[in-house]
Each structure stands twice: as structure tokens, then as C-alpha cells.
Design a protein around this motif. Structure first.
Motif, mmCIF file in Angstrom:
data_model
loop_
_atom_site.group_PDB
_atom_site.id
_atom_site.type_symbol
_atom_site.label_atom_id
_atom_site.label_comp_id
_atom_site.label_asym_id
_atom_site.label_seq_id
_atom_site.Cartn_x
_atom_site.Cartn_y
_atom_site.Cartn_z
ATOM 1 N N ALA A 162 0.836 -1.204 0.000
ATOM 2 C CA ALA A 162 0.000 0.000 0.000
ATOM 3 C C ALA A 162 0.868 1.251 0.000
ATOM 4 C CB ALA A 162 -0.926 -0.005 1.210
ATOM 5 N N PHE A 163 1.975 1.207 0.735
ATOM 6 C CA PHE A 163 2.866 2.357 0.895
ATOM 7 C C PHE A 163 3.553 2.746 -0.422
ATOM 8 C CE2 PHE A 163 6.266 4.034 4.115
ATOM 9 C CZ PHE A 163 5.798 5.333 3.924
ATOM 10 N N GLN A 164 3.946 1.742 -1.210
ATOM 11 C CA GLN A 164 4.862 2.002 -2.323
ATOM 12 C C GLN A 164 4.260 1.821 -3.716
ATOM 13 O OE1 GLN A 164 8.253 -0.550 -1.630
ATOM 14 N NE2 GLN A 164 8.934 0.587 0.159
ATOM 15 N N HIS A 212 2.525 3.549 -5.613
ATOM 16 C CA HIS A 212 2.545 4.723 -6.490
ATOM 17 C C HIS A 212 3.953 5.310 -6.641
ATOM 18 C CE1 HIS A 212 -1.574 5.384 -7.718
ATOM 19 N NE2 HIS A 212 -1.998 5.144 -6.482
ATOM 20 N N GLU A 213 4.954 4.609 -6.117
ATOM 21 C CA GLU A 213 6.333 5.024 -6.353
ATOM 22 C C GLU A 213 6.763 4.585 -7.757
ATOM 23 O OE1 GLU A 213 7.731 6.964 -4.371
ATOM 24 O OE2 GLU A 213 7.018 6.568 -2.317
ATOM 25 N N CYS A 214 7.698 5.306 -8.350
ATOM 26 C CA CYS A 214 8.196 5.010 -9.695
ATOM 27 C C CYS A 214 9.664 4.608 -9.626
ATOM 28 C CB CYS A 214 8.047 6.228 -10.608
ATOM 29 S SG CYS A 214 6.352 6.791 -10.823
ATOM 30 N N VAL A 215 10.074 3.712 -10.505
ATOM 31 C CA VAL A 215 11.453 3.226 -10.443
ATOM 32 C C VAL A 215 12.459 4.334 -10.721
ATOM 33 C CG1 VAL A 215 10.858 0.831 -10.983
ATOM 34 C CG2 VAL A 215 11.351 2.432 -12.855
ATOM 35 N N ASP A 216 12.031 5.421 -11.380
ATOM 36 C CA ASP A 216 12.952 6.537 -11.623
ATOM 37 C C ASP A 216 12.911 7.588 -10.514
ATOM 38 O OD1 ASP A 216 10.535 7.776 -12.080
ATOM 39 O OD2 ASP A 216 10.988 8.425 -14.125
ATOM 40 N N GLY A 217 12.169 7.314 -9.447
ATOM 41 C CA GLY A 217 12.152 8.203 -8.292
ATOM 42 C C GLY A 217 11.192 9.374 -8.372
ATOM 43 N N THR A 218 10.265 9.352 -9.334
ATOM 44 C CA THR A 218 9.351 10.486 -9.515
ATOM 45 C C THR A 218 7.966 10.248 -8.928
ATOM 46 O OG1 THR A 218 8.651 9.667 -11.700
ATOM 47 C CG2 THR A 218 10.532 11.190 -11.641
ATOM 48 N N GLY A 219 7.794 9.150 -8.180
ATOM 49 C CA GLY A 219 6.459 8.803 -7.699
ATOM 50 C C GLY A 219 6.104 9.422 -6.362
ATOM 51 N N GLN A 220 5.013 8.908 -5.786
ATOM 52 C CA GLN A 220 4.464 9.378 -4.509
ATOM 53 C C GLN A 220 4.358 8.184 -3.553
ATOM 54 O OE1 GLN A 220 3.376 12.275 -3.258
ATOM 55 N NE2 GLN A 220 3.564 13.616 -5.045
ATOM 56 N N ILE A 245 12.246 0.336 -3.780
ATOM 57 C CA ILE A 245 10.860 -0.117 -3.906
ATOM 58 C C ILE A 245 10.833 -1.634 -3.829
ATOM 59 C CG2 ILE A 245 8.760 -0.036 -5.308
ATOM 60 C CD1 ILE A 245 9.995 2.377 -6.777
ATOM 61 N N HIS A 246 9.998 -2.173 -2.951
ATOM 62 C CA HIS A 246 9.927 -3.633 -2.800
ATOM 63 C C HIS A 246 9.321 -4.267 -4.056
ATOM 64 C CE1 HIS A 246 8.934 -7.593 -1.140
ATOM 65 N NE2 HIS A 246 9.838 -7.324 -0.210
ATOM 66 N N LEU A 247 9.765 -5.484 -4.346
ATOM 67 C CA LEU A 247 9.262 -6.209 -5.513
ATOM 68 C C LEU A 247 7.745 -6.301 -5.510
ATOM 69 C CD1 LEU A 247 9.638 -7.966 -8.054
ATOM 70 C CD2 LEU A 247 9.918 -9.946 -6.525
ATOM 71 N N ALA A 258 5.541 -4.260 -4.389
ATOM 72 C CA ALA A 258 4.955 -2.978 -4.796
ATOM 73 C C ALA A 258 5.162 -2.729 -6.284
ATOM 74 C CB ALA A 258 5.557 -1.841 -3.985
ATOM 75 N N LYS A 259 6.304 -3.159 -6.824
ATOM 76 C CA LYS A 259 6.547 -3.015 -8.259
ATOM 77 C C LYS A 259 5.539 -3.834 -9.064
ATOM 78 C CE LYS A 259 11.559 -2.164 -7.912
ATOM 79 N NZ LYS A 259 12.906 -2.732 -8.183
ATOM 80 N N ILE A 260 5.225 -5.019 -8.558
ATOM 81 C CA ILE A 260 4.240 -5.879 -9.235
ATOM 82 C C ILE A 260 2.855 -5.240 -9.187
ATOM 83 C CG2 ILE A 260 3.049 -8.104 -9.113
ATOM 84 C CD1 ILE A 260 5.679 -9.315 -8.040
ATOM 85 N N VAL A 261 2.460 -4.791 -8.006
ATOM 86 C CA VAL A 261 1.132 -4.194 -7.843
ATOM 87 C C VAL A 261 1.011 -2.899 -8.643
ATOM 88 C CG1 VAL A 261 -0.445 -3.138 -6.165
ATOM 89 C CG2 VAL A 261 0.675 -5.309 -5.637
ATOM 90 N N ALA A 262 2.098 -2.147 -8.768
ATOM 91 C CA ALA A 262 2.063 -0.910 -9.554
ATOM 92 C C ALA A 262 1.633 -1.181 -10.991
ATOM 93 C CB ALA A 262 3.430 -0.232 -9.521
ATOM 94 N N VAL A 263 2.181 -2.227 -11.599
ATOM 95 C CA VAL A 263 1.834 -2.564 -12.985
ATOM 96 C C VAL A 263 0.373 -2.980 -13.081
ATOM 97 C CG1 VAL A 263 2.313 -4.094 -14.932
ATOM 98 C CG2 VAL A 263 4.206 -3.239 -13.534
ATOM 99 N N ALA A 264 -0.052 -3.892 -12.198
ATOM 100 C CA ALA A 264 -1.436 -4.372 -12.223
ATOM 101 C C ALA A 264 -2.418 -3.245 -11.964
ATOM 102 C CB ALA A 264 -1.618 -5.486 -11.193
#
Length: 340
Positions: free
Chosen positions: A201-203, A205-213, A222-224, A226-232
Motif C-alpha cells: 500500500a505504501f509504495q 505509487h512510487e516510480c522506479v525513476d524516483g518520480t512517484g508518490q 521499492i519492494h518487488l 509494490a513493483k508488481i502491484v504498480a503494474v497491475a
């Protein structure tokens, strides 16, 4: 069944797929004959596309990762949990965990089925269907990436509850008021759940280039999960985007995800995500490069962009013949346009 625009639905046609209410009960059952009142109600509820029963396409396999029973359970539990939070009460963590277990069982049993997000959304149920879809897709990606059962459960709980901080938040809130931070603060207090689930939930909306929230972290910070959930999350949101006057279609949404690779989204996670999603879902109308039109009736796990298309030859309004064109075999043909 055939997917068509709600504006094209006529009284007397039969519904091809069950529509759920916000609390997980059945709003309209598959097979019900639609009336003028029902069609008007669906429009009022914000429905834009529906599946219609068509005798020419009744044999199309209705392949779903989640069973109807599981969907009802998840939507019901999400509705009850969010209602409890709105009332200032605690939500039932054990009930959510039970729903996640049922989802994991379905995902593991149907992990070779390509994702086709075919559940019809209304203004009332869209938040819960979104959470369910994100959870299901994230878990499938996790399976493909070799996560173990403990990790899959952590990922699934975080995915299902990734937007829980939206209650009482606005889209303009940032920093500690951002819904991702609010969700983390809520979930980290639940001892029944792993802290890693809270970090989804925390991460997300974070972006791998550091421009997220909300914190602007990037890369390996960014934890793996959160990276998975970001795409979905972005994919499912794109499918309900009405900024262009109509919902974004799956192949368009996937093109937009590609454009975010390496900036907003993790490239390797995106590669795995592309392997689980149907580019052209069953029931959708397409035009081939040969200028013939048809309905997608089958999928290939390894070639999601090369489905099987049934073309119906007609004389006037009468069907006089049908041919199925497997685009995996007819390599010089391609889908020129989606018509639904």
C-alpha cells in the motif's frame, strides 16, 4: 457471448455474463432477458460495455482465473471491510485473509489461463472489482516470478488492500496525507498481516525513476511486491479510463504500459505481466488485415497477441457459414482494429 457497447444493447437480448452488486450479491444473472428498464438502469449505474448471449458464439470458452463463488466472496468481504472503516470500526482481518486464501487456490489452479478482465463494473462495485483484479493479476505475476506460498500470501493481501487508504483521502493529497501513506499507517497496525503487505500500500505509487508518490523513492528502494502491484494497478485503471470518451481497450493499455517501462514501471515485472494478460479477450469484435470481421473465440498462452478469430459469413442477416482463423498459424494476417 459477445462484448458490445451498452448503447447497442436491445430489449429482448439475453445477458451473457453475471453482473455483481457492490456487496457481492448478483445484480443481474447470466441469461436474464434484458428489458428497457434493465438497460436504462445499467446505463445509470455507469455500465459502458456488456456481454450478450449470442447463439453463434455460445461455445466460446469462458475461461476465468477466479470462480464466480470466489468473486462473490471477495467483493462481499471488501464491501463489508470498507463499510466498517467508513463507520470508524475495525475490519475483519481474518475474513479478508480467508478470501485471499480462496483467491490463491483459484490462481494456482488456473495459472495457465490468460487474464481477461470481463467483470462488468458499475459505479458502486468498481472499487472492489478493481481491488480483486489487481490482487489476481499481481498474484499470477508472483507465481511466474517464483514466489513461494508465504510470499504470495503477503503480496496478495497487500494487493487486495492497496487502496485502503483512499477512504477519507483525495486525489490531491500528498506526503503523509497521500492515500498510499494512509494505507500503510492502517495496515502496519494489523499484526495478522506481514509488514511487507503494508509496504505494498505504501509504495504502489512510487516510480522506479524516483518520480512517484508519496516519498519519491526509486529503484531497489521499492519492494518487488509494490513493483508488481504498480503494474497491475495502472493496467486495471487504464481499462476504466473514460478520458477519451470510451474505455481503453486491453491492447491500448498494454501499449501505454510499454511506454512506462524503466521510468514509472519496472521492466522485468512488466515483461512477466505481459505474459499473463490476454491482448484480445474472448468475445471482442475485431477486423483483420484481410478486411474480414469476426469475434475472438480462443487464446494461446505463449502468443497472447495471436488469438483465434471466428468469422461469420452472412447473406443479409442470415449466417451461412463460419470459419475460425488461428492467427498463430496464419502469420501474414493480423488484427487491424478492435470494433467493440
Amino acid at each position: 457471448m459477445k462484448l458490445i457497447d451498452i448503447e447497442m444493447v436491445e430489449p429482448g437480448q439475453n445477458l451473457g455474463k453475471t453482473i455483481f452488486s457492490a456487496n457481492g450479491t448478483v445484480l443481474l444473472s447470466e441469461g436474464v432477458q434484458l428489458t428497457v428498464f434493465m438497460i436504462s438502469t445499467l446505463k445509470r449505474l455507469g455500465v459502458t460495455m456488456v456481454y450478450i448471449d449470442d447463439p453463434l458464439y455460445r461455445d466460446i470458452p469462458d475461461e476465468e482465473v477466479l470462480s464466480e463463488e470466489t468473486k462473490r466472496m471477495v467483493i462481499k468481504q471488501m464491501s463489508e471491510s470498507f463499510d466498517a472503516l467508513r463507520s470508524g470500526k475495525e475490519f475483519n482481518t481474518k475474513a479478508i485473509s480467508k478470501s485471499v486464501d480462496q483467491m490463491l487456490d483459484d490462481v494456482l489452479q488456473n495459472q495457465n489461463v490468460l487474464v481477461q478482465l470481463s467483470d462488468i463494473r458499475t459505479e458502486d462495485n468498481k472499487m472492489y472489482i478493481h481491488a480483486m483484479n489487481v490482487c489476481m493479476m499481481a498474484t499470477l505475476v508472483g507465481v511466474n516470478m517464483g514466489l513461494n506460498m508465504i510470499q504470495l500470501k503477503e503480496l496478495a493481501i497487500g494487493a487486495l488492500l492497496h487502496d485502503i487508504g483512499k477512504l477519507g483521502a483525495t486525489e490531491k493529497d500528498e506526503g503523509r496525507h497521500h492515500h498510499a501513506w494512509r494505507g500503510f499507517e492502517l495496515l502496519k497496525m494489523k499484526r495478522e498481516y506481514s509488514l511487507l503487505s503494508a509496504h505494498v500500500a505504501f509504495q504502489h505509487h512510487e516510480c522506479v525513476d524516483g518520480t512517484g508518490q508519496p516519498r519519491g523513492i526509486g529503484g531497489d528502494e521499492i519492494h518487488l511486491y509494490a513493483k508488481i502491484v504498480a503494474v497491475a494497478n495502472i493496467y486495471d485503471n487504464l481499462l476504466t479510463d473514460l478520458s477519451e470518451g470510451r474505455p481503453i481497450l486491453p491492447h491500448e493499455a498494454l501499449e501505454r504500459l510499454h511506454a512506462m517501462s524503466g521510468t514509472a514501471l519496472d521492466h522485468q515485472v512488466l515483461v512477466e505481466f505481459m505474459r499473463i494478460v490476454s491482448v484480445y479477450p474472448n468475445g471482442i469484435s475485431v477486423r483483420l488485415s484481410s478486411n474480414r470481421t469476426g469475434i475472438v473465440v480462443g487464446q494461446h498462452r505463449g502468443l497472447p497477441g495471436r488469438p483465434i478469430v471466428r468469422v461469420i459469413d452472412k447473406e443479409g442477416d442470415e449466417a451461412v457459414g463460419a470459419v475460425e482463423i488461428d492467427l498463430a498459424q496464419h502469420t501474414t494476417l493480423f488484427i487491424d482494429a478492435v470494433l467493440s
